[in-house]
Design a protein around this motif. Structure first.
Motif, PDB file in Angstrom:
ATOM      1  N   PRO A 161      -7.186  -9.598  16.273  1.00  0.00           N
ATOM      2  CA  PRO A 161      -7.801 -10.923  16.169  1.00  0.00           C
ATOM      3  C   PRO A 161      -9.150 -10.885  15.463  1.00  0.00           C
ATOM      4  O   PRO A 161      -9.979 -10.000  15.721  1.00  0.00           O
ATOM      5  N   TYR A 162      -9.331 -11.843  14.573  1.00  0.00           N
ATOM      6  CA  TYR A 162     -10.588 -12.059  13.847  1.00  0.00           C
ATOM      7  C   TYR A 162     -10.963 -10.902  12.929  1.00  0.00           C
ATOM      8  O   TYR A 162     -12.101 -10.803  12.488  1.00  0.00           O
ATOM      9  N   ARG A 163     -10.031 -10.029  12.638  1.00  0.00           N
ATOM     10  CA  ARG A 163     -10.295  -8.905  11.744  1.00  0.00           C
ATOM     11  C   ARG A 163      -9.307  -8.944  10.576  1.00  0.00           C
ATOM     12  O   ARG A 163      -8.183  -9.407  10.711  1.00  0.00           O
ATOM     13  N   PHE A 164      -9.749  -8.422   9.438  1.00  0.00           N
ATOM     14  CA  PHE A 164      -8.866  -8.315   8.285  1.00  0.00           C
ATOM     15  C   PHE A 164      -8.190  -6.949   8.309  1.00  0.00           C
ATOM     16  O   PHE A 164      -8.817  -5.938   8.638  1.00  0.00           O
ATOM     17  N   ASN A 165      -6.923  -6.921   7.941  1.00  0.00           N
ATOM     18  CA  ASN A 165      -6.182  -5.658   8.036  1.00  0.00           C
ATOM     19  C   ASN A 165      -6.064  -4.936   6.703  1.00  0.00           C
ATOM     20  O   ASN A 165      -5.289  -3.985   6.584  1.00  0.00           O
ATOM     21  N   ASN A 166      -6.820  -5.358   5.686  1.00  0.00           N
ATOM     22  CA  ASN A 166      -6.735  -4.694   4.385  1.00  0.00           C
ATOM     23  C   ASN A 166      -7.764  -3.572   4.254  1.00  0.00           C
ATOM     24  O   ASN A 166      -8.239  -3.277   3.159  1.00  0.00           O
ATOM     25  N   THR A 167      -8.110  -2.943   5.368  1.00  0.00           N
ATOM     26  CA  THR A 167      -9.117  -1.889   5.371  1.00  0.00           C
ATOM     27  C   THR A 167      -8.461  -0.521   5.545  1.00  0.00           C
ATOM     28  O   THR A 167      -7.302  -0.407   5.966  1.00  0.00           O
ATOM     29  N   ALA A 168      -9.234   0.525   5.246  1.00  0.00           N
ATOM     30  CA  ALA A 168      -8.722   1.891   5.407  1.00  0.00           C
ATOM     31  C   ALA A 168      -8.367   2.180   6.863  1.00  0.00           C
ATOM     32  O   ALA A 168      -7.467   2.970   7.151  1.00  0.00           O
ATOM     33  N   GLU A 169      -9.053   1.523   7.782  1.00  0.00           N
ATOM     34  CA  GLU A 169      -8.770   1.716   9.208  1.00  0.00           C
ATOM     35  C   GLU A 169      -7.343   1.323   9.556  1.00  0.00           C
ATOM     36  O   GLU A 169      -6.674   1.981  10.356  1.00  0.00           O
ATOM     37  N   PHE A 170      -6.853   0.250   8.944  1.00  0.00           N
ATOM     38  CA  PHE A 170      -5.513  -0.263   9.244  1.00  0.00           C
ATOM     39  C   PHE A 170      -4.460   0.220   8.248  1.00  0.00           C
ATOM     40  O   PHE A 170      -3.304   0.431   8.615  1.00  0.00           O
ATOM     41  N   MET A 171      -4.833   0.338   6.985  1.00  0.00           N
ATOM     42  CA  MET A 171      -3.852   0.626   5.938  1.00  0.00           C
ATOM     43  C   MET A 171      -3.644   2.131   5.764  1.00  0.00           C
ATOM     44  O   MET A 171      -4.004   2.731   4.735  1.00  0.00           O
ATOM     45  N   LEU A 172      -3.064   2.726   6.791  1.00  0.00           N
ATOM     46  CA  LEU A 172      -2.731   4.142   6.769  1.00  0.00           C
ATOM     47  C   LEU A 172      -1.300   4.315   6.257  1.00  0.00           C
ATOM     48  O   LEU A 172      -0.528   3.361   6.176  1.00  0.00           O
ATOM     49  N   MET A 173      -0.940   5.533   5.941  1.00  0.00           N
ATOM     50  CA  MET A 173       0.395   5.811   5.404  1.00  0.00           C
ATOM     51  C   MET A 173       1.077   6.866   6.264  1.00  0.00           C
ATOM     52  O   MET A 173       0.521   7.943   6.493  1.00  0.00           O
ATOM     53  N   GLY A 174       2.266   6.535   6.758  1.00  0.00           N
ATOM     54  CA  GLY A 174       3.040   7.493   7.532  1.00  0.00           C
ATOM     55  C   GLY A 174       4.214   8.006   6.726  1.00  0.00           C
ATOM     56  O   GLY A 174       4.660   7.352   5.771  1.00  0.00           O
ATOM     57  N   PRO A 175       4.755   9.167   7.074  1.00  0.00           N
ATOM     58  CA  PRO A 175       5.863   9.741   6.286  1.00  0.00           C
ATOM     59  C   PRO A 175       7.098   8.852   6.272  1.00  0.00           C
ATOM     60  O   PRO A 175       7.839   8.818   5.281  1.00  0.00           O
ATOM     61  N   GLU A 176       7.335   8.090   7.357  1.00  0.00           N
ATOM     62  CA  GLU A 176       8.527   7.237   7.386  1.00  0.00           C
ATOM     63  C   GLU A 176       8.420   6.084   6.395  1.00  0.00           C
ATOM     64  O   GLU A 176       9.433   5.532   5.957  1.00  0.00           O
ATOM     65  N   ILE A 512      -3.808 -15.524   3.606  1.00  0.00           N
ATOM     66  CA  ILE A 512      -4.098 -14.292   4.346  1.00  0.00           C
ATOM     67  C   ILE A 512      -5.487 -14.355   4.961  1.00  0.00           C
ATOM     68  O   ILE A 512      -5.683 -14.075   6.158  1.00  0.00           O
ATOM     69  N   PHE A 513      -6.466 -14.712   4.135  1.00  0.00           N
ATOM     70  CA  PHE A 513      -7.854 -14.756   4.589  1.00  0.00           C
ATOM     71  C   PHE A 513      -8.006 -15.710   5.771  1.00  0.00           C
ATOM     72  O   PHE A 513      -8.573 -15.362   6.812  1.00  0.00           O
ATOM     73  N   THR A 514      -7.491 -16.928   5.629  1.00  0.00           N
ATOM     74  CA  THR A 514      -7.653 -17.945   6.667  1.00  0.00           C
ATOM     75  C   THR A 514      -6.943 -17.551   7.947  1.00  0.00           C
ATOM     76  O   THR A 514      -7.495 -17.670   9.049  1.00  0.00           O
ATOM     77  N   SER A 515      -5.723 -17.070   7.827  1.00  0.00           N
ATOM     78  CA  SER A 515      -4.940 -16.715   9.008  1.00  0.00           C
ATOM     79  C   SER A 515      -5.602 -15.615   9.818  1.00  0.00           C
ATOM     80  O   SER A 515      -5.680 -15.691  11.049  1.00  0.00           O
ATOM     81  N   TYR A 793     -13.588  -8.969   3.378  1.00  0.00           N
ATOM     82  CA  TYR A 793     -12.206  -9.065   2.891  1.00  0.00           C
ATOM     83  C   TYR A 793     -12.128  -8.590   1.446  1.00  0.00           C
ATOM     84  O   TYR A 793     -11.213  -7.849   1.072  1.00  0.00           O
ATOM     85  N   GLY A 794     -13.080  -9.019   0.614  1.00  0.00           N
ATOM     86  CA  GLY A 794     -13.051  -8.642  -0.795  1.00  0.00           C
ATOM     87  C   GLY A 794     -13.254  -7.161  -1.020  1.00  0.00           C
ATOM     88  O   GLY A 794     -12.646  -6.567  -1.926  1.00  0.00           O
ATOM     89  N   LEU A 795     -14.086  -6.529  -0.196  1.00  0.00           N
ATOM     90  CA  LEU A 795     -14.327  -5.087  -0.322  1.00  0.00           C
ATOM     91  C   LEU A 795     -13.214  -4.266   0.317  1.00  0.00           C
ATOM     92  O   LEU A 795     -13.046  -3.087  -0.014  1.00  0.00           O
ATOM     93  N   GLY A 796     -12.486  -4.870   1.244  1.00  0.00           N
ATOM     94  CA  GLY A 796     -11.447  -4.122   1.944  1.00  0.00           C
ATOM     95  C   GLY A 796     -12.024  -3.117   2.911  1.00  0.00           C
ATOM     96  O   GLY A 796     -11.453  -2.049   3.123  1.00  0.00           O
TER      97      GLY A 796
END
Length: 840
Positions: A161-176, A512-515, A793-796
């Motif tokens: 909630p109230y956070r953007f998910n386009n950051t390195a914290e969220f946008m990780l990559m798994g082998p699957e 995306i931004f508003t939601s 959001y713009g910086l990610g």
């Protein structure tokens, strides 16, 4: 946890008179001789060596903490609550205004000293983060030239909630995920690169005639209710269809419009048949048209799409053999005036008349299609020097996919892969599909473009601009400007931001931004009390699923989501000021929303800007249904939820969840908290618990002014008296929902109390007073919060205390422009923190 830290640190400011400002050249001495003694006198009994609430030990603090990055955020929060006068709490002894100013001055000096020479360091540091699922799907769309639905095959992106998910914290990559990306890449290239020979064209047509008009709706009509078997409402089954390719659907249609109604929204959907007793059928919308032409003026309407994006129902197994998959095209009458639950009146509502419908796929007039030639371009080089041609195909495709020029080494690697695959018995097109699929699972495609030794900063800026404002890759114009190294020119950036925001692709950014900023996803998860609000949702009237929400058509909640997204889009498009977030003289509505809110004179399902009169009790975000429903219980408004939303989303505070040891509202106020129609008095009882009072005294006053907006987002100043039992709808007693609505209104005899005294502020009475207070006293706080949301959001990435002074620079420029939203976005995109330019 941050809120508790602020509460505890507030004791720092219970200062005795300090007799003048600190001298800037003796900060260490001032801390030792004046601040530290204050800690000893006023704070250490709760935050010292013997007792440390929230694990805060003020006796360990020193001026050297400013050199420790992990402590900078604490000092920044201290500065914010000191300036806002949020702390100390009102029931504590307050410091003099001069003392506040002195401490703020000392903290600001320490910040300046600690961040001097380092405030730019982070701006050029690359942030390794993959594309979000939406960015990925949009990028494939713009790379190939058509849209494919690919997100369903990917793991869901995390959200908070109230956070953007386009950051390195969220946008990780798994082998699957790589396996899923490869499946998607192969599917996408199978659609993009076609075989040389024209494929078989599949066609289906169906005609309807106006038979049996004496029995109600004709067999060529599509009504809201009362549709006949074998009418267009039952859809057109496709005899056959291809697996890939563009399709075209044409219909000849008109409308029967009762007096006072001028248009009818007709939507086509395609997928499973919807005319069975099930709510789990799969379908996707094809498109919607507004029928304004009458029976004497039938018109032909055309729809297009990609067949890959529509679900086919798997064929049944008959005698051990699987039958062909099936697909149905279904027209839907989406007229909705807010009375759909009031009883079926098929002949009183507008109806669509469909004479015929035809389907054709794939479209082969130009073969191969443009998206194929975009990759395998026409050139004599293909015959004269096949290897050079293949390498040029890779170079062009990879440069677009990587959002910067592909290096010769990268092209060479993929040419070797091509050569290996070519040893098999695959056709040239099949080899190219497989090789280019490897490009689409490479890190250079799946991760955001960042500057390095081989990549010009202009290409990084091009990607930053496009993923900020389009959630997609740069287009040809941006790439050309990057090649010409013009994207550090503020005039060029200004032009490009305006161009990007004008393009329809900016809709993804706003949505995306508003939601995520406003945490809108809660809207669709709240269970609505249908006994109290029988008209809010459209329910199945009869059968096994009677009383459940009608599936397969847009709901009022869908429109409320679009209302909020459209409202923010309108503010940006028209360069409105940030004040409109709190209150505005217009709303963004369609007919169903207008009927819900009680706004007259709106027709049609298309959302648009609607002027408001002062008596509407609408305007801004605070009174929109998406906010009010998402922060309610479905039965009652919830002041705590709404207060948290206001502080988090609008004021930019961080409000922590209640500690585990603190009792919930139901524990302190009893079962009535679950059934109450208003809970202001229950909150007062809740605050009697000492462990609850500390936080709620600063939280509840922000939510209580919302109390006159009920659980479905409508203005409702009266409620039943406590203990009133509300009977459900009974046809014999109430005759109709109109009668039941009148019964519910008759129970509302008690005026809702929506007055509260804001922390360190005045008493406000209801929403109007709250809005006036926010606009008069907190406009700059709201503007800075919005600016930081756009920038993060713009910086990610999450902003840090190191960004403090650069944020302030953008803020001062935006303030001079009256905090207009489009101007604010332009200022962000021109800033050093966004472009990555270091100060000299």
């Amino acid at each position: 946890m941050v809120l508790r830290l602020l509460v505890l640190f507030s004791f720092i400011f219970l200062l005795t008179p300090m007799g003048g400002a600190f001298e800037s050249d003796s900060n260490s001495q001032n801390f030792k001789n004046q601040i530290q003694p204050f800690f000893n006198s006023y704070c250490l009994h709760c935050h010292g060596p013997k007792k440390s609430k929230a694990k805060i030990k003020l006796h360990l603090l020193s001026e050297s903490d400013f050199s420790k990055e992990q402590n900078l955020k604490t000092w920044e929060k201290l500065l914010e609550v000191l300036k806002s006068k949020e702390m100390p709490p009102e029931d504590e002894r307050q410091p003099r205004q001069q003392d506040r100013a002195d401490i703020a001055h000392w903290i600001e000096n320490e910040f300046q000293s600690s961040l001097k020479g380092n405030s730019q360091k982070h701006s050029s540091e690359p942030t390794v983060r993959r594309l979000t699922n939406i960015e990925y799907e949009n990028t494939i769309r713009d790379l190939l030239g058509f849209r494919l639905k690919l997100i369903e095959n990917l793991p869901k992106d995390p959200q908070k909630p109230y956070r953007f998910n386009n950051t390195a914290e969220f946008m990780l990559m798994g082998p699957e995920q790589i396996d899923r990306y490869l499946e998607n890449a192969r599917r996408a290239l199978a659609s993009a690169i076609v075989d040389p020979d024209k494929p078989e064209v599949h066609r289906t047509r169906r005609d309807w005639k106006p038979h049996n008009l004496d029995r109600g709706l004709g067999l060529d009509e599509v009504g809201v209710w009362g549709n006949r078997r074998h009418s267009p409402h039952w859809g057109m089954g496709l005899k056959s269809f291809p697996k890939t390719g563009e399709f075209r659907i044409r219909i000849q249609a008109s409308a029967i419009l009762p007096p006072g109604i001028t248009e009818l929204p007709l939507r086509l959907v395609m997928g499973y048949s919807l005319n069975i007793n099930s709510s789990t059928q799969r379908m996707e919308p094809v498109g919607t048209v507004q029928l304004r032409n009458t029976l004497d003026q039938p018109r032909v309407y055309e729809f297009r799409g990609r067949i890959e994006n529509f679900p086919a129902k798997p064929g049944k197994i008959v005698n051990g053999r699987r039958q062909a998959d099936t697909m149905v095209v279904t027209p839907q009458n989406l007229y909705d005036d807010g009375t759909l639950n009031d009883g079926q009146r098929p002949l009183e509502m507008p109806r669509a008349v469909i004479q015929w419908m035809e389907f054709e796929a794939p479209l082969v007039q130009n073969w191969p299609p443009e998206h194929h030639k975009r990759i395998l371009f026409e050139s004599s080089l293909r015959q004269e020097n096949p290897e050079a041609y293949v390498q040029e195909v890779f170079r062009r495709f990879m440069s677009r996919a990587y959002r910067r020029p592909a290096t010769e080494n990268e092209v060479s690697k993929f040419f070797k892969i091509y050569q290996l695959i070519s040893e098999s018995e695959l056709t040239f097109e099949e080899v190219m599909r497989e090789t280019l699929a490897m490009v689409l699972i490479s890190p250079q495609f799946l991760y955001h473009t960042v500057q390095d030794e081989q990549v010009s900063p202009h290409y990084e800026i091009a990607s930053k601009l496009s993923y900020f404002l389009w959630a997609s890759m740069p287009d040809e114009e941006l790439m050309k400007l990057a090649e010409e190294q013009k994207l550090l020119d503020n005039k060029i950036i200004d032009q490009q931001v305006r161009r990007l925001l004008k393009d329809s692709r900016s809709n993804s950014f706003v949505k995306i931004f508003t939601s995520q900023w406003l945490s809108l996803t809660k809207l669709k998860t709240v269970p609505i009390n249908k006994d109290l609000f029988p008209r809010f949702l459209y329910y199945v009237p009869r059968g096994e699923r009677a009383g459940t929400e009608e599936p397969y058509r847009p709901t009022i909640r869908d429109y409320m989501f679009e209302e909020t997204v459209g409202f923010i889009s309108e503010l940006i498009r028209e360069n409105e000021t940030v004040s409109n977030l709190v209150d505005s003289n217009f709303a963004y509505l369609n007919q169903p929303l207008a009927a819900h809110y009680g706004v007259q004179g709106i027709e049609g399902n298309q959302l648009r800007r609607v002027p408001l009169n002062p008596e509407s009790n609408l305007g801004g975000l605070l009174t929109q249904g998406s906010i009010l429903i998402g922060n309610g219980t479905g039965t009652a408004p919830h002041p705590i939820y709404r207060a948290v939303w206001l502080r988090e989303a609008i004021l930019g505070d961080e409000v922590p969840p209640p500690p585990a040891e603190v009792p919930a509202l139901t524990d302190s106020a009893g079962e009535s908290a679950e059934k109450a129609l208003t809970i202001k008095d229950l909150l007062a009882k809740h605050r009697e618990d000492e462990s609850c009072n500390d936080c709620h005294a600063r939280l509840d006053p922000w939510g209580i002014p919302f109390e006159r907006y009920n659980a479905i987002g409508k203005y409702q100043p009266m409620v039943p008296k406590e203990g009133t039992r509300v009977r459900g709808f009974d046809k014999k007693t109430h005759q109709s929902l109109i009668g039941y609505q009148a019964y519910l209104q008759s129970l509302n005899t008690i005026s809702i109390q929506a007055d509260a005294r804001l922390p360190n502020g005045p008493r406000v009475e209801g929403m109007r007073d709250l809005k006036n207070y926010l606009l008069k006293n907190r406009k700059e706080d709201i503007a800075k919060n919005v600016l930081k949301r756009f920038l993060g959001y713009g910086l990610g990435r999450e902003l840090t205390v190191k960004d403090r002074f650069q944020v302030q620079t953008i803020f001062e420029r935006s303030k001079a422009e009256d905090f207009k939203l489009k101007d604010m976005i332009i200022a962000i995109c021109q800033s050093k923190i966004f472009t990555g330019v270091k100060s000299k």
